[in-house]
Design a protein around this motif. Structure first.
Motif, PDB file in Angstrom:
ATOM      1  N   GLU A 213      -4.358  11.092   3.358  1.00 35.40           N
ATOM      2  CA  GLU A 213      -5.591  11.675   2.412  1.00 35.40           C
ATOM      3  C   GLU A 213      -5.777  10.833   1.091  1.00 35.40           C
ATOM      4  OE1 GLU A 213      -7.039  15.385  -0.669  1.00 35.40           O
ATOM      5  OE2 GLU A 213      -5.762  15.917   0.705  1.00 35.40           O
ATOM      6  N   ALA A 214      -4.671  10.360   0.639  1.00 37.11           N
ATOM      7  CA  ALA A 214      -4.360   9.375  -0.840  1.00 37.11           C
ATOM      8  C   ALA A 214      -4.218   8.474  -0.289  1.00 37.11           C
ATOM      9  CB  ALA A 214      -2.369   9.340  -1.048  1.00 37.11           C
ATOM     10  N   ALA A 215      -4.037   7.667   0.234  1.00 31.64           N
ATOM     11  CA  ALA A 215      -4.869   6.518   0.998  1.00 31.64           C
ATOM     12  C   ALA A 215      -6.331   6.466   1.369  1.00 31.64           C
ATOM     13  CB  ALA A 215      -4.360   5.706   2.617  1.00 31.64           C
ATOM     14  N   ALA A 216      -6.552   7.094   1.402  1.00 28.47           N
ATOM     15  CA  ALA A 216      -8.209   7.319   1.518  1.00 28.47           C
ATOM     16  C   ALA A 216      -9.390   7.480   0.008  1.00 28.47           C
ATOM     17  CB  ALA A 216      -8.848   8.460   2.264  1.00 28.47           C
ATOM     18  N   THR A 217      -8.233   7.976  -1.014  1.00 24.76           N
ATOM     19  CA  THR A 217      -8.689   7.386  -1.880  1.00 24.76           C
ATOM     20  C   THR A 217      -8.428   6.914  -3.012  1.00 24.76           C
ATOM     21  OG1 THR A 217      -8.541  10.218  -2.598  1.00 24.76           O
ATOM     22  CG2 THR A 217      -8.123   8.987  -4.656  1.00 24.76           C
ATOM     23  N   ARG A 218      -7.289   6.378  -2.417  1.00 27.79           N
ATOM     24  CA  ARG A 218      -5.952   4.549  -3.707  1.00 27.79           C
ATOM     25  C   ARG A 218      -7.039   4.034  -2.744  1.00 27.79           C
ATOM     26  NH1 ARG A 218      -1.722   4.949  -6.109  1.00 27.79           N
ATOM     27  NH2 ARG A 218      -1.797   7.440  -6.976  1.00 27.79           N
TER      28      ARG A 218
ATOM     29  N   VAL B  27       0.987  -1.226   0.059  1.00 31.54           N
ATOM     30  CA  VAL B  27       0.140   0.040   0.241  1.00 31.54           C
ATOM     31  C   VAL B  27       1.180   1.693   0.314  1.00 31.54           C
ATOM     32  CG1 VAL B  27      -1.526   1.696   1.343  1.00 31.54           C
ATOM     33  CG2 VAL B  27      -1.371  -1.209   1.086  1.00 31.54           C
ATOM     34  N   TYR B  28       2.469   0.834   0.713  1.00 36.72           N
ATOM     35  CA  TYR B  28       2.857   2.474   1.016  1.00 36.72           C
ATOM     36  C   TYR B  28       3.441   2.482  -0.731  1.00 36.72           C
ATOM     37  CZ  TYR B  28       6.011   6.111   3.270  1.00 36.72           C
ATOM     38  OH  TYR B  28       6.750   7.030   3.101  1.00 36.72           O
TER      39      TYR B  28
ATOM     40  N   ASN C 161       0.163   3.106  12.172  1.00 29.91           N
ATOM     41  CA  ASN C 161       0.462   1.876  13.506  1.00 29.91           C
ATOM     42  C   ASN C 161       1.664   1.156  12.544  1.00 29.91           C
ATOM     43  OD1 ASN C 161       0.298  -0.943  14.505  1.00 29.91           O
ATOM     44  ND2 ASN C 161       0.495   0.529  16.072  1.00 29.91           N
ATOM     45  N   ARG C 162       0.769   0.688  11.858  1.00 31.51           N
ATOM     46  CA  ARG C 162       1.436  -0.118  10.752  1.00 31.51           C
ATOM     47  C   ARG C 162       1.850   0.380  10.183  1.00 31.51           C
ATOM     48  NH1 ARG C 162      -2.053  -2.325  14.254  1.00 31.51           N
ATOM     49  NH2 ARG C 162      -1.984  -5.181  14.040  1.00 31.51           N
ATOM     50  N   VAL C 163       2.285   0.920   9.424  1.00 28.00           N
ATOM     51  CA  VAL C 163       3.491   1.974   8.532  1.00 28.00           C
ATOM     52  C   VAL C 163       4.537   2.526   8.999  1.00 28.00           C
ATOM     53  CG1 VAL C 163       3.410   4.337   7.370  1.00 28.00           C
ATOM     54  CG2 VAL C 163       1.479   3.291   7.274  1.00 28.00           C
ATOM     55  N   LEU C 164       4.515   2.977   9.950  1.00 28.86           N
ATOM     56  CA  LEU C 164       5.082   3.373  11.526  1.00 28.86           C
ATOM     57  C   LEU C 164       6.234   1.986  11.264  1.00 28.86           C
ATOM     58  CD1 LEU C 164       4.765   6.671  13.063  1.00 28.86           C
ATOM     59  CD2 LEU C 164       6.580   6.003  11.164  1.00 28.86           C
ATOM     60  N   GLY C 165       5.840   1.054  11.326  1.00 30.23           N
ATOM     61  CA  GLY C 165       6.150  -0.130  12.098  1.00 30.23           C
ATOM     62  C   GLY C 165       6.372  -1.236  10.734  1.00 30.23           C
ATOM     63  N   SER C 166       6.857  -0.420   9.450  1.00 30.52           N
ATOM     64  CA  SER C 166       7.231  -1.686   8.917  1.00 30.52           C
ATOM     65  C   SER C 166       8.886  -1.259   8.934  1.00 30.52           C
ATOM     66  CB  SER C 166       6.322  -0.955   7.761  1.00 30.52           C
ATOM     67  OG  SER C 166       7.682  -1.137   6.611  1.00 30.52           O
ATOM     68  N   PRO C 167       9.586  -1.673   8.761  1.00 32.35           N
ATOM     69  CA  PRO C 167      11.292  -0.666   8.473  1.00 32.35           C
ATOM     70  C   PRO C 167      10.992  -0.318   7.328  1.00 32.35           C
ATOM     71  CG  PRO C 167      11.010  -3.072   9.612  1.00 32.35           C
ATOM     72  CD  PRO C 167       9.574  -2.846   9.437  1.00 32.35           C
ATOM     73  N   THR C 168      10.836  -0.781   6.011  1.00 28.50           N
ATOM     74  CA  THR C 168      10.711   0.061   5.185  1.00 28.50           C
ATOM     75  C   THR C 168       9.842   1.662   4.900  1.00 28.50           C
ATOM     76  OG1 THR C 168      11.617  -1.832   4.168  1.00 28.50           O
ATOM     77  CG2 THR C 168      10.622  -0.519   2.607  1.00 28.50           C
ATOM     78  N   ALA C 169       8.748   1.227   4.970  1.00 24.95           N
ATOM     79  CA  ALA C 169       7.719   2.349   5.377  1.00 24.95           C
ATOM     80  C   ALA C 169       8.034   3.689   5.575  1.00 24.95           C
ATOM     81  CB  ALA C 169       6.166   2.173   4.343  1.00 24.95           C
ATOM     82  N   GLY C 170       8.401   3.217   7.044  1.00 26.06           N
ATOM     83  CA  GLY C 170       8.109   3.998   8.108  1.00 26.06           C
ATOM     84  C   GLY C 170       9.737   4.590   8.094  1.00 26.06           C
ATOM     85  N   ALA C 171      10.716   4.000   7.795  1.00 25.60           N
ATOM     86  CA  ALA C 171      11.889   4.557   7.861  1.00 25.60           C
ATOM     87  C   ALA C 171      11.411   5.418   6.164  1.00 25.60           C
ATOM     88  CB  ALA C 171      12.961   4.032   7.174  1.00 25.60           C
ATOM     89  N   HIS C 172      10.688   5.469   5.467  1.00 26.00           N
ATOM     90  CA  HIS C 172      10.834   6.715   4.235  1.00 26.00           C
ATOM     91  C   HIS C 172       9.682   7.248   4.935  1.00 26.00           C
ATOM     92  CE1 HIS C 172       9.252   7.919   0.573  1.00 26.00           C
ATOM     93  NE2 HIS C 172       9.995   7.512  -0.175  1.00 26.00           N
TER      94      HIS C 172
END
Length: 384
Positions: free
Chosen positions: A36-41, A17-18, A75-86
């Motif tokens: 906002e992008a997540a709500a749209t997609r 998703v990210y 919580n899930r985005v920041l919990g991901s090493p890849t997505a959270g770091a970005h």
């Protein structure tokens, strides 16, 4: 999609998703843009802009609680090493407002952002918190102004050190006196103006993180480091309560007037004191941290325990000179490199990312709990 289903979906697909929302990491979306992008997609995954707007004008107790679903998402985005770091990288980039104001700031050396004033004196930028009506209690407006002000300090090529100090108040109880910060604006919280994205997370991932790690730049001339960092001094007059006390934990040198005090009453208010629970134990030890966070213990600048939070205590009349000396001591070519290595050892970026992942959910749950709503309502009724 109910909350259990959202959690399960994100546990499996958060990185996909990210990547979709950011063009495989080519777009650096800030918190609100990402939501906002997540709500749209992905309809149903997070609240829509219309749902959040409908809640925004309501008192906290009357809201539908859509922000809890944002808490799950972050919580899930920041919990991901890849997505959270970005995402953390995206939040360390200068704001558009700061970039637009920079040429005038470079020309004049001054900027009035509303709740914060910036003034360049020599190689030192003094940021003055000037919400004189509410003792510098923080709300989204002040968070926005502070992030812009911090960006301006970090972007200005002639600035070497930043200083943060409270201005002179007009509040009846402190009229004519400087005050550092009364923490979160509880009246704004009761009125529904303290939000997860624009205040709670933006504050931690925006200006506070920039105080610590600087701003990210894609300037190819900075091949040796993608960040621009500078040392910071805090000067505490009156008190540093709640969010004000949290701030002290990221400064390189903290001064206080001898009649000032520090407290973290977040547990009494029913909320979590930002990233203080991550940083305080390192600075002061576990037992002290529990006293300060769980019991709201007030620490006067002259007490021995205050040495965990304050580097230098001075007579109130001598604080101006002490600030100038402290700022001068933090100038020099070796300061930035050494503070960078100190911060890398003390608080790796991944440790903050993991902490803020849990904070995103636990704090928003607290904001909608009955005990918090009741405490804030009683605070407001007292007219404090």
């Amino acid at each position: 999609m109910n909350r259990a289903e959202r959690c399960a979906f994100l546990d499996r697909h958060v990185e996909e998703v990210y990547a979709e929302l950011t063009g495989d990491g080519t777009r650096h979306l800030r918190l609100a843009e990402l939501a906002e992008a997540a709500a749209t997609r992905h309809p149903g995954l997070v609240p829509t802009a219309a749902q959040l707007a409908a809640d925004r004008d309501l008192p906290q107790a009357a809201k539908a609680g859509h922000e809890i679903d944002l808490g799950i998402f972050f919580n899930r985005v920041l919990g991901s090493p890849t997505a959270g770091a970005h995402l953390m990288d995206a939040m360390l980039r200068p704001t558009e407002r700061a970039l637009a104001m920079l040429p005038e700031f470079e020309r004049t050396g001054t900027a009035d952002l509303g709740s914060v004033r910036a003034e360049l004196r020599g190689a030192v930028v003094h940021l003055t918190l000037c919400r004189d009506d509410c003792l510098n209690a923080e709300d989204p407006r002040q968070v926005d102004d502070m992030e812009t002000a911090v960006d301006l300090v970090l972007l200005h090529p002639g600035a070497e050190v930043g200083v943060v100090r409270g201005g002179v108040m007009t509040h009846p109880r402190y009229r004519g006196r400087r005050v550092f910060s009364a923490g979160i604006n509880l009246k704004t919280l009761h009125a529904g103006g303290i939000t997860l994205v624009d205040f709670l997370l933006r504050r931690e991932l925006g200006y506070i993180h920039k105080l610590l790690r600087g701003i990210v730049t894609d300037d190819p001339a900075r091949w040796h480091s993608r960040t621009v960092e500078k040392p910071w001094v805090a000067a505490v007059d009156g008190f540093a309560i709640g969010g004000g006390a949290q701030l002290l934990l990221v400064f390189d040198h903290v001064l206080a007037a001898a009649d000032a005090y520090v407290s973290l009453p977040a547990a009494q208010e029913g909320i979590i004191p930002g990233a203080a629970n991550l940083r305080l134990g390192r600075a002061a030890g576990a037992r002290f941290s529990r006293r300060l966070v769980l019991q709201g213990h007030r620490i006067w600048a002259t007490e021995p325990d205050a040495r965990c939070l304050i580097d230098e205590v001075t007579d109130p009349a001598a604080l101006d000179d002490a600030v100038d000396r402290a700022a001068e001591a933090l100038r020099g070519p070796t300061i930035v490199a050494n503070r960078r290595m100190l911060i890398a050892a003390e608080e790796p970026a991944d440790a903050l990312r993991r902490y803020l992942a849990e904070f995103a959910l636990q704090q928003v749950l607290r904001m909608y709990d009955d005990d918090v709503l009741d405490k804030v309502r009683r605070f407001t009724e007292r007219g404090s």
